[in-house]
Design a protein around this motif. Structure first.
Motif, PDB file in Angstrom:
ATOM      1  N   VAL A  95       0.844  -1.196   0.000  1.00 32.18           N
ATOM      2  CA  VAL A  95       0.000   0.000   0.000  1.00 32.18           C
ATOM      3  C   VAL A  95       0.883   1.251   0.000  1.00 32.18           C
ATOM      4  N   PHE A  99       0.738   3.931  -3.191  1.00 22.79           N
ATOM      5  CA  PHE A  99       0.362   5.337  -3.049  1.00 22.79           C
ATOM      6  C   PHE A  99       1.580   6.265  -3.061  1.00 22.79           C
ATOM      7  N   LEU A 113      -6.165   1.865   7.046  1.00 18.45           N
ATOM      8  CA  LEU A 113      -6.598   0.499   6.765  1.00 18.45           C
ATOM      9  C   LEU A 113      -7.441  -0.067   7.904  1.00 18.45           C
ATOM     10  N   MET A 127      -9.362  -5.666   1.366  1.00 12.19           N
ATOM     11  CA  MET A 127      -9.021  -4.254   1.171  1.00 12.19           C
ATOM     12  C   MET A 127      -7.676  -4.137   0.455  1.00 12.19           C
ATOM     13  N   LEU A 131      -6.898  -2.343  -3.102  1.00 10.74           N
ATOM     14  CA  LEU A 131      -5.905  -1.275  -3.191  1.00 10.74           C
ATOM     15  C   LEU A 131      -4.790  -1.604  -4.175  1.00 10.74           C
ATOM     16  N   SER A 132      -4.493  -2.878  -4.344  1.00 13.34           N
ATOM     17  CA  SER A 132      -3.429  -3.242  -5.284  1.00 13.34           C
ATOM     18  C   SER A 132      -3.797  -2.854  -6.711  1.00 13.34           C
ATOM     19  N   ALA A 135      -4.611   1.770  -6.198  1.00 12.35           N
ATOM     20  CA  ALA A 135      -3.663   2.734  -5.620  1.00 12.35           C
ATOM     21  C   ALA A 135      -2.815   3.462  -6.661  1.00 12.35           C
ATOM     22  N   ILE A 145      -4.973   8.087  -0.038  1.00 12.76           N
ATOM     23  CA  ILE A 145      -5.338   6.806   0.556  1.00 12.76           C
ATOM     24  C   ILE A 145      -6.634   6.947   1.371  1.00 12.76           C
ATOM     25  N   VAL A 148      -9.590   7.006  -1.126  1.00 12.81           N
ATOM     26  CA  VAL A 148      -9.759   5.710  -1.780  1.00 12.81           C
ATOM     27  C   VAL A 148     -10.309   4.676  -0.808  1.00 12.81           C
ATOM     28  N   THR A 149      -9.770   4.609   0.403  1.00 15.35           N
ATOM     29  CA  THR A 149     -10.276   3.615   1.352  1.00 15.35           C
ATOM     30  C   THR A 149     -11.721   3.919   1.746  1.00 15.35           C
ATOM     31  N   LEU A 152     -13.781   2.583  -1.055  1.00 12.88           N
ATOM     32  CA  LEU A 152     -13.752   1.116  -1.029  1.00 12.88           C
ATOM     33  C   LEU A 152     -14.614   0.555   0.104  1.00 12.88           C
ATOM     34  N   GLY A 166     -11.476  -2.902  -6.471  1.00 10.05           N
ATOM     35  CA  GLY A 166     -10.359  -2.121  -7.008  1.00 10.05           C
ATOM     36  C   GLY A 166     -10.490  -1.894  -8.498  1.00 10.05           C
TER      37      GLY A 166
END
Length: 169
Positions: A95, A99, A113, A127, A131-132, A135, A145, A148-149, A152, A166
């Motif tokens: 992560v 990022f 996270l 998660m 993110l993979s 990101a 981050i 985005v989280t 998600l 993702g």
């Protein structure tokens, strides 16, 4: 007795693997060993498990100083995410790199996270899978981050999980 010897050998093997990867000096190796043993005594993880996390941090390119600072947050994420230390450290560094963050950001990555996982219908591994995918693209578009989280979390709560989330984002 045999179990104690086996545990000692496992710990020694993990440390013997991590220290050369980082290029740690003898004094840095002592500091790392002391911290790993301290965390093994004061957390739910054993020193061998903490040393496994140290190995993952080393493999991700963290210096001994950076790994020393990142180890306790990685243990916290492992506990919250119910994953082993190696997996936690691997997720954190993936992560971080996705990022384009720095090792100094690891405590805030853990916070983000942890919040995402405990506030949604998601696991840390789901998660991390999401993110993979997103990101690098989010970073290129100026996304953080935190943003985005948060998105998600909504996806995971709607049943769009892991790599599907993702990709969708």
């Amino acid at each position: 007795f045999k179990t104690m010897v086996s545990v000692g050998i496992d710990y020694t093997d993990q440390m013997a693997r991590a220290i050369p990867i980082m290029g740690a000096t003898a004094s840095q190796a002592r500091m790392l060993g002391n911290e790993v043993r301290r965390l093994g005594e004061t957390t739910i993880f054993t020193a061998t498990e903490a040393a496994g996390g140290l190995t993952a941090l080393a493999m991700a390119g963290l210096s001994s100083t950076q790994a020393l600072d990142a180890l306790a947050p990685a243990l916290r994420l492992a506990s919250i995410g119910q994953v082993d230390m190696f997996k936690s450290a691997d997720i954190l560094t993936n992560v971080m790199n996705g990022f384009r963050l720095e090792a100094i950001d690891i405590p805030s990555i853990v916070d983000d996270l942890s919040t995402a996982v405990t506030s949604s219908n998601s696991t840390i591994e789901q998660m991390a899978g999401a993110l993979s995918y997103v990101a690098p693209v989010a970073t290129a578009a100026g996304g953080s981050i935190e943003e985005v989280t948060a998105i998600l979390e909504v996806f995971h709560n709607a049943g769009i999980k892991g790599s599907r989330a993702g990709t969708a984002l």
